[in-house]
Enzyme design. Structure first.
Site, PDB file in Angstrom:
ATOM      1  N   ASP A   1       9.184  -4.565   7.166  1.00  0.00           N
ATOM      2  CA  ASP A   1      10.098  -3.865   6.264  1.00  0.00           C
ATOM      3  C   ASP A   1      11.226  -4.811   5.901  1.00  0.00           C
ATOM      4  O   ASP A   1      11.615  -5.664   6.712  1.00  0.00           O
ATOM      5  CB  ASP A   1      10.667  -2.599   6.920  1.00  0.00           C
ATOM      6  CG  ASP A   1      11.113  -1.573   5.890  1.00  0.00           C
ATOM      7  OD1 ASP A   1      10.531  -0.470   5.855  1.00  0.00           O
ATOM      8  OD2 ASP A   1      12.029  -1.876   5.109  1.00  0.00           O
TER       9      ASP A   1
ATOM     10  N   TYR B   1       7.087   3.328 -12.600  1.00  0.00           N
ATOM     11  CA  TYR B   1       6.425   3.702 -11.359  1.00  0.00           C
ATOM     12  C   TYR B   1       4.962   4.042 -11.630  1.00  0.00           C
ATOM     13  O   TYR B   1       4.061   3.609 -10.904  1.00  0.00           O
ATOM     14  CB  TYR B   1       7.136   4.892 -10.721  1.00  0.00           C
ATOM     15  CG  TYR B   1       6.553   5.313  -9.390  1.00  0.00           C
ATOM     16  CD1 TYR B   1       6.822   4.577  -8.240  1.00  0.00           C
ATOM     17  CD2 TYR B   1       5.740   6.440  -9.277  1.00  0.00           C
ATOM     18  CE1 TYR B   1       6.277   4.956  -7.011  1.00  0.00           C
ATOM     19  CE2 TYR B   1       5.199   6.822  -8.062  1.00  0.00           C
ATOM     20  CZ  TYR B   1       5.474   6.082  -6.932  1.00  0.00           C
ATOM     21  OH  TYR B   1       4.937   6.453  -5.720  1.00  0.00           O
TER      22      TYR B   1
ATOM     23  N   LYS C   1       1.728   2.000 -10.101  1.00  0.00           N
ATOM     24  CA  LYS C   1       0.718   2.596  -9.236  1.00  0.00           C
ATOM     25  C   LYS C   1      -0.681   2.551  -9.859  1.00  0.00           C
ATOM     26  O   LYS C   1      -1.687   2.478  -9.149  1.00  0.00           O
ATOM     27  CB  LYS C   1       1.117   4.014  -8.859  1.00  0.00           C
ATOM     28  CG  LYS C   1       2.351   4.068  -7.960  1.00  0.00           C
ATOM     29  CD  LYS C   1       2.168   3.257  -6.681  1.00  0.00           C
ATOM     30  CE  LYS C   1       3.335   3.380  -5.728  1.00  0.00           C
ATOM     31  NZ  LYS C   1       3.123   2.635  -4.467  1.00  0.00           N
TER      32      LYS C   1
ATOM     33  N   THR D   1       9.672  12.881   1.978  1.00  0.00           N
ATOM     34  CA  THR D   1      10.179  11.667   2.606  1.00  0.00           C
ATOM     35  C   THR D   1      11.619  11.417   2.160  1.00  0.00           C
ATOM     36  O   THR D   1      12.080  11.989   1.164  1.00  0.00           O
ATOM     37  CB  THR D   1       9.337  10.446   2.202  1.00  0.00           C
ATOM     38  OG1 THR D   1       9.460  10.249   0.783  1.00  0.00           O
ATOM     39  CG2 THR D   1       7.880  10.632   2.568  1.00  0.00           C
TER      40      THR D   1
END
Length: 250
Positions: free
Chosen positions: A37, A155, A159, A190
């Site tokens: 990360d 986005y 994807k 999330t």
């Protein structure tokens, strides 16, 4: 629960959200886990796994940088002897605006992380797995990689690119012992979702847009990822698996 004894897994974006849940699930199933990360929060996740008796290593990494990704793969090899599984989860989703009103710099940042970063992860993971004679890779795409999403042009484009990278890579390397697939979640509960909600929109509204009537949990997505990583999915190659509560069949 799939079992991954004597396997080493590398998970990007493992500091929080889906990545952290996947890393913990892999560790509980017996895998040695390298958590990758850009944020230092990945260390806390690794510490938690080790405290529970698992084997985890945190490697801070910027997936936009080839040398940084190579170092993360190298750390996995140095500490655990190789990589059997890779879960490429790291991505960003910061913008909500129509194309004509959208910031070019934001587009460049999204593509640099979500597409170039994915490519660099695949590049270095595949090279290592070829040396070992095989492996399994799962890329995190999105329902937005299967259908269009209004007000999220970059986005959505990124994807779709992840799905394309997955299929092209899978076709190239299946004969050499690598299985490469993608998971395409709908909206997942999330921290990233909460941070990027449009002003005045509650996450329950997003969940209600799915036929199942709610958001996914990270654990539900993790189950699909672990299955694709496992021998139970040994004949699944180049597939983009929707885990979306029916969103893309409407």
């Amino acid at each position: 629960m799939q079992q991954f004894d004597n396997k080493t897994a590398l998970v990007t974006g493992a500091g929080s959200g889906i990545g952290a849940v996947v890393a913990k699930a892999l560790a509980r199933a017996g895998a040695r886990v390298v958590l990758v990360d850009v944020a230092a929060s990945g260390q806390a996740t690794a510490d938690g796994i080790n405290a529970e008796g698992g084997k985890a290593l945190f490697q801070q990494c910027d997936i936009q940088d080839s040398a940084s990704v190579a170092a993360a793969v190298g750390a996995a090899v140095a500490h655990f002897g190789g990589i059997d599984i890779a879960v490429n989860n790291a991505a960003i989703d910061p913008e909500v605006a129509p194309v004509a009103e959208w910031d070019e710099a934001v587009m460049e940042r999204i593509l640099a992380i979500n597409v170039k970063g994915m490519f660099l992860c695949l590049k270095h993971e595949i090279a290592q797995m070829l040396e070992q004679g095989g492996g399994a890779i799962v890329n995190l795409a999105s329902a937005a990689g299967v259908v269009g999403v209004a007000n999220k042009p970059a986005y959505t484009a990124s994807k779709h690119a992840v799905v394309g990278l997955t299929k092209a890579s899978a076709l190239q390397y299946a004969p050499r012992g690598l299985r490469i697939n993608a998971v395409c979640p709908g909206a997942v509960d999330t921290p990233m979702l909460a941070e990027n909600l449009p002003p005045g929109v509650d996450k329950s509204v997003i969940g209600a847009n799915h036929p199942i009537g709610r958001l996914a949990t990270s654990a539900e997505v993790a189950e699909a990822i672990l299955w694709l990583c496992s021998d139970s999915a040994s004949y699944v190659v180049g597939h983009a698996l929707t885990v979306d509560g029916g969103l893309t069949i409407q």
